[in-house]
Design an enzyme around this catalytic site. Sequence first.
Site, PDB file in Angstrom:
ATOM      1  CB  SER A  33      -0.917   0.005   1.229  1.00 17.74           C
ATOM      2  OG  SER A  33      -0.179  -0.214   2.414  1.00 17.74           O
ATOM      3  CG  ASN A 120      -3.790  -5.099  13.108  1.00 18.34           C
ATOM      4  OD1 ASN A 120      -3.245  -4.996  12.004  1.00 18.34           O
ATOM      5  ND2 ASN A 120      -4.154  -6.251  13.624  1.00 18.34           N
ATOM      6  CB  THR A 165     -41.730  24.898  -7.708  1.00 18.39           C
ATOM      7  OG1 THR A 165     -42.850  25.358  -8.458  1.00 18.39           O
ATOM      8  CG2 THR A 165     -41.644  25.686  -6.398  1.00 18.39           C
ATOM      9  CE  LYS A 293     -20.125  27.383 -25.469  1.00 15.64           C
ATOM     10  NZ  LYS A 293     -20.163  26.024 -25.982  1.00 15.64           N
ATOM     11  CD  GLU A 300     -19.723  22.733 -18.014  1.00 17.78           C
ATOM     12  OE1 GLU A 300     -18.918  23.633 -18.310  1.00 17.78           O
ATOM     13  OE2 GLU A 300     -20.147  21.905 -18.828  1.00 17.78           O
ATOM     14  CE1 TYR A 327      -6.105  -3.584   9.057  1.00 21.47           C
ATOM     15  CE2 TYR A 327      -5.205  -5.772   8.662  1.00 21.47           C
ATOM     16  CZ  TYR A 327      -5.362  -4.450   8.275  1.00 21.47           C
ATOM     17  OH  TYR A 327      -4.771  -4.006   7.127  1.00 21.47           O
ATOM     18  CD  GLN A 332      -2.848  -2.520   2.225  1.00 18.51           C
ATOM     19  OE1 GLN A 332      -2.183  -2.778   3.209  1.00 18.51           O
ATOM     20  NE2 GLN A 332      -2.601  -3.046   1.031  1.00 18.51           N
ATOM     21  CE  LYS A 335      -4.237   2.873   5.233  1.00 22.24           C
ATOM     22  NZ  LYS A 335      -5.139   1.751   5.051  1.00 22.24           N
TER      23      LYS A 335
HETATM   24  N1  ARG Z   1      -1.108  -1.430   5.307  1.00 21.26           N
HETATM   25  C1  ARG Z   1      -2.036  -1.953   6.275  1.00 21.26           C
HETATM   26  C2  ARG Z   1      -3.358  -1.189   6.129  1.00 21.26           C
HETATM   27  O1  ARG Z   1      -3.370  -0.186   5.492  1.00 21.26           O
HETATM   28  C3  ARG Z   1      -1.514  -1.772   7.641  1.00 21.26           C
HETATM   29  C4  ARG Z   1      -2.005  -2.742   8.655  1.00 21.26           C
HETATM   30  C5  ARG Z   1      -1.500  -4.090   8.383  1.00 21.26           C
HETATM   31  N2  ARG Z   1      -1.776  -4.997   9.421  1.00 21.26           N
HETATM   32  C6  ARG Z   1      -1.635  -6.288   9.245  1.00 21.26           C
HETATM   33  N3  ARG Z   1      -1.900  -7.047  10.232  1.00 21.26           N
HETATM   34  N4  ARG Z   1      -1.255  -6.786   8.103  1.00 21.26           N
HETATM   35  O2  ARG Z   1      -4.400  -1.574   6.640  1.00 21.26           O
END
Ligand code: ARG
Length: 468
Positions: A33, A120, A165, A293, A300, A327, A332, A335
Amino acid sequence: MTEQAKDTKASNAMWGGRFASGPDAIMEAINASISFDKRLYAQDIRGSRAHAAMLAAQGIISNKDAEAIREGLLTVLSEIEGGNFPFSTALEDIHMNVEARLKEVIGEPAGRLHTARSRNDQVATDFRLWVRDQADAAIASLDALIRACLAQAEAGADWVMPGFTHLQTAQPVTWGHHMMAYVEMFARDKSRFEDARKRMNESPLGAAALAGTGFPTDRFMTAEALGFDRPMANSLDAVSDRDFALEFLSSASICAVHLSRLAEELVIWSSAQFRFVAMSDKWSTGSSIMPQKRNPDAAELIRAKIGRILGATVALFTVMKGLPLAYSKDMQEDKEQVFDAADNLLLALAAMAGMISDLTVNRDKLEAAAASGFSTATDLADWLVREAGLPFRDAHHVTGTLVAMAEAKGCDLPDLTLEEMQSVNGAINSSIFDVLGVHNSVASRQSYGGTAPDQVRAQIARWKERLA
Ligand code: ARG
């Protein structure tokens, strides 16, 4: 990756103890990531510095090691900010990239940083800090936009324009009233971000992998160092929920809907058929083929931003539904969606504030349009109720007949003669003409929150006081 390459690749330095060889290249590609979560570097380093200080304060690591870690992290920070940090995909994410580099910089003490925590709680902390910053930025941007709308409202508190309206002329309203409607919407958007920020402002740090830790940590100390109100109360919850991100995205989506509606109005109002407003050069573009124009591109694009922001919201809801505690790596995927939505929301808010501030309003056009389309028909019906004692339904019918008469004559309601009006209802007298003008119409709408300039000025005054 080929078998040979797989065999020669070393196992991961952070977690590879039980692994004989490294991951396949495709595994590395789907797993890593770092390409996007490098955006969390400042939050990651801040969290780690707070964690190291806590470990030392609790006697879990030595002060000397904690100092080395905290100093080393600053070196890493300046490397990243200086653009000469060697990001590595093999190290998966920002957390392991920072820690591995810390080891190169300070050596052995770096290995003690990860005591009593896990990636985590680390990622949950970093991401909360990041989203919290975005909520603050959204609140500030909304504040600027609200002030821009307020300034427009103040300038045109008594400029009449058609209220619509079904996009059909309905009743005259004032420009100030219309602008203040958006002030209300954007203020609610702002309060949604403020609410979400309050709820998200608890620290996951120290929840460790999921169960807490046997080390004598002080989660209150790290929470305070990171500006959180308190540590999260349940370690399973701390590492496994992303509701703070969902709340941010939901708030962003509702805000983007409001932005999109205002953008749509700007597109319509700036067209040759309306000409209610002229967009400044700063916020429009020309056409490469049609020299006349002036395209409202920024409006837009703002109108379209809801597509990706709502898309991100749906994406993260879908990722989160059905995940068992605690978790899962699915998370992941949170994000990129939030990064993209936040970037685009902030851009749209800034562009809208600029456009509204730089807008030229064509007051004469607004007023002429307000008087057309039989916009005071309701005032006429209300007059028949008030002055001639007709039930509203009958008054509605009489007015409809007068509108049809004016339409057939090709004129507006005030252009009908008294005799013509009396031919439809004998109780009509010349005082009816007082209510057919648009200025009288808006001035009469004195109900709380109504379009009368007095009411609009009262709304403006209330908001100015609240924002002061
Ligand atoms: N890159 C992971 C994420 O964004 C970090 C956490 C990873 N934790 C694990 N137990 N593999 O979620």
